[in-house]
Write a protein that holds these residues in place. Structure first.
Motif, short mmCIF file in Angstrom:
data_model
loop_
_atom_site.label_atom_id
_atom_site.label_comp_id
_atom_site.label_asym_id
_atom_site.label_seq_id
_atom_site.Cartn_x
_atom_site.Cartn_y
_atom_site.Cartn_z
N HIS A 1 5.35 2.67 -14.37
CA HIS A 1 4.11 1.96 -14.64
C HIS A 1 4.30 0.45 -14.49
O HIS A 1 3.38 -0.27 -14.07
CB HIS A 1 3.60 2.30 -16.04
N LEU A 2 5.50 -0.04 -14.82
CA LEU A 2 5.77 -1.47 -14.68
C LEU A 2 5.68 -1.88 -13.21
O LEU A 2 5.00 -2.86 -12.87
CB LEU A 2 7.14 -1.80 -15.24
N PHE A 3 6.34 -1.13 -12.33
CA PHE A 3 6.30 -1.47 -10.92
C PHE A 3 4.90 -1.28 -10.35
O PHE A 3 4.43 -2.09 -9.55
CB PHE A 3 7.31 -0.63 -10.13
N ARG A 4 4.22 -0.20 -10.76
CA ARG A 4 2.87 -0.01 -10.22
C ARG A 4 1.94 -1.13 -10.68
O ARG A 4 1.11 -1.62 -9.89
CB ARG A 4 2.30 1.35 -10.63
N GLY A 5 2.09 -1.56 -11.94
CA GLY A 5 1.27 -2.67 -12.42
C GLY A 5 1.49 -3.92 -11.60
O GLY A 5 0.54 -4.66 -11.27
N GLU B 1 0.83 -1.20 0.00
CA GLU B 1 0.00 0.00 0.00
C GLU B 1 0.87 1.26 0.00
O GLU B 1 0.60 2.22 -0.73
CB GLU B 1 -0.94 0.00 1.20
N GLU B 2 1.92 1.24 0.82
CA GLU B 2 2.84 2.39 0.86
C GLU B 2 3.59 2.52 -0.47
O GLU B 2 3.80 3.64 -0.96
CB GLU B 2 3.83 2.22 2.01
N ALA B 3 3.99 1.39 -1.03
CA ALA B 3 4.68 1.42 -2.32
C ALA B 3 3.77 1.98 -3.40
O ALA B 3 4.21 2.75 -4.25
CB ALA B 3 5.14 0.01 -2.69
N MET C 1 -7.99 -20.66 -7.14
CA MET C 1 -6.78 -19.90 -7.41
C MET C 1 -6.88 -18.49 -6.84
O MET C 1 -7.86 -17.80 -7.01
CB MET C 1 -6.52 -19.83 -8.91
N THR C 2 -5.85 -18.08 -6.11
CA THR C 2 -5.70 -16.72 -5.64
C THR C 2 -4.36 -16.21 -6.11
O THR C 2 -3.53 -16.98 -6.58
CB THR C 2 -5.75 -16.65 -4.10
N VAL C 3 -4.13 -14.91 -5.96
CA VAL C 3 -2.82 -14.36 -6.34
C VAL C 3 -1.71 -15.07 -5.59
O VAL C 3 -0.72 -15.51 -6.16
CB VAL C 3 -2.78 -12.84 -6.06
N THR C 4 -1.87 -15.20 -4.26
CA THR C 4 -0.83 -15.82 -3.45
C THR C 4 -0.59 -17.27 -3.86
O THR C 4 0.54 -17.70 -4.04
CB THR C 4 -1.22 -15.77 -1.97
N HIS C 5 -1.68 -18.03 -4.03
CA HIS C 5 -1.56 -19.44 -4.42
C HIS C 5 -0.89 -19.57 -5.77
O HIS C 5 -0.01 -20.41 -5.98
CB HIS C 5 -2.95 -20.07 -4.43
N PHE C 6 -1.29 -18.74 -6.72
CA PHE C 6 -0.72 -18.81 -8.06
C PHE C 6 0.77 -18.51 -8.04
O PHE C 6 1.56 -19.21 -8.67
CB PHE C 6 -1.44 -17.80 -8.96
N LEU D 1 -1.73 -6.68 -5.05
CA LEU D 1 -2.84 -6.26 -4.18
C LEU D 1 -4.18 -6.81 -4.65
O LEU D 1 -5.21 -6.54 -4.03
CB LEU D 1 -2.90 -4.72 -4.12
N GLY D 2 -4.17 -7.55 -5.75
CA GLY D 2 -5.41 -8.12 -6.26
C GLY D 2 -6.27 -7.14 -7.03
O GLY D 2 -7.45 -7.41 -7.27
N LYS D 3 -5.68 -6.03 -7.47
CA LYS D 3 -6.42 -5.01 -8.21
C LYS D 3 -6.15 -5.20 -9.70
O LYS D 3 -5.43 -4.43 -10.33
CB LYS D 3 -6.01 -3.62 -7.73
N GLY D 4 -6.77 -6.26 -10.24
CA GLY D 4 -6.46 -6.68 -11.60
C GLY D 4 -6.77 -5.66 -12.66
O GLY D 4 -5.97 -5.43 -13.58
#
Length: 237
Positions: free
Chosen positions: A36-40, A16-18, A202-207, A46-49
């Motif tokens: 933009h690469l890092f923000r993506g 969130e801070e990043a 499937m979740t982000v973490t699991h994937f 964060l799961g904000k696809g």
């Protein structure tokens, strides 16, 4: 806020801070690729696809043939459940970068998850043709062959993977840690776990955990390893 500060926050898992840091940087320097690469990648974490996708769409509007961006975008699409689009992106990356074994092993992973087992084997075989010493592809090919009931072929694939990492199996079969694990003093073998957990779970973490168990440290994987280790690094290891 500086770029270095944002990267450090990201590496520390302070997503969130990043994100706040990179939002500020992009406000001052819109269209700068690395921002933009890092923000993506942060948004993906964060799961904000949808928001992550917007950044990768922008990146590809600037560099439409950048296969690293295409692969990252495919991951976001898969995590959003848009698997047909994800596959089309991996197809495009393979067409643009046909000599890179990673393009085929990553596509094989998705094909396996989606139930195209024969297609997955074809891609793993292509990856192995380009990089015969890739133990991970041999191992994962064996997993798919096992699903298809090709017992003899799967054992041959597992043996090749074991030979490449220098593993000598004990008399009794056992569950072994993945390559790179520090849990055992025995020589290590590629893990024999199913590389295709249920898509509905499937979740982000699991994937990300699954991918880290599937892809090794081959030079051909440097783009995606950066995506996993530097971008999603540390917190899910």
């Amino acid at each position: 806020m500086s770029f270095e500060k944002g990267v450090n926050l990201f590496k520390e898992g302070k997503f969130e801070e990043a994100l706040l840091c990179f939002n500020q940087l992009i406000s001052s320097h819109p269209g700068k690729t690395e921002l933009h690469l890092f923000r993506g990648r942060i948004l993906t974490r964060l799961g904000k696809g949808e928001q992550a996708l917007a950044d990768f769409d922008l990146l590809l509007s600037l560099e439409p043939y950048n296969t690293d961006f295409i692969s990252d975008r495919a991951v976001v699409l898969h995590l959003m459940g848009r698997n047909q689009e994800a596959m089309e992106e991996l197809d495009r990356a393979a067409n643009l970068d046909p000599k890179n074994p990673y393009r085929y092993s990553s596509r094989a992973f998705l094909k396996d998850r989606l139930g195209d087992l024969h297609g997955a084997i074809e891609d793993y075989e292509k990856a192995i043709e380009l990089d015969p010493e890739d133990a991970i592809s041999h191992n994962n090919k064996g997993l798919v062959e096992e699903k298809l009931g090709y017992k003899e072929k799967s054992q041959q694939s597992f043996k090749k993977a074991d030979d490449l990492v220098g593993y000598q199996p004990k008399t009794q079969s056992q569950e072994l840690p993945s390559i790179g694990s520090k849990k055992s003093k025995e020589p290590e073998s590629p893990i024999r776990k199913n590389s295709s957990p249920s898509p509905s779970k499937m979740t982000v973490t699991h994937f990300l955990k699954t991918l880290k168990s599937v892809f090794g440290n081959q030079e051909s994987r440097k783009e995606f390893l950066q995506f996993l280790k530097r971008t999603f690094g540390g917190k899910n290891s």
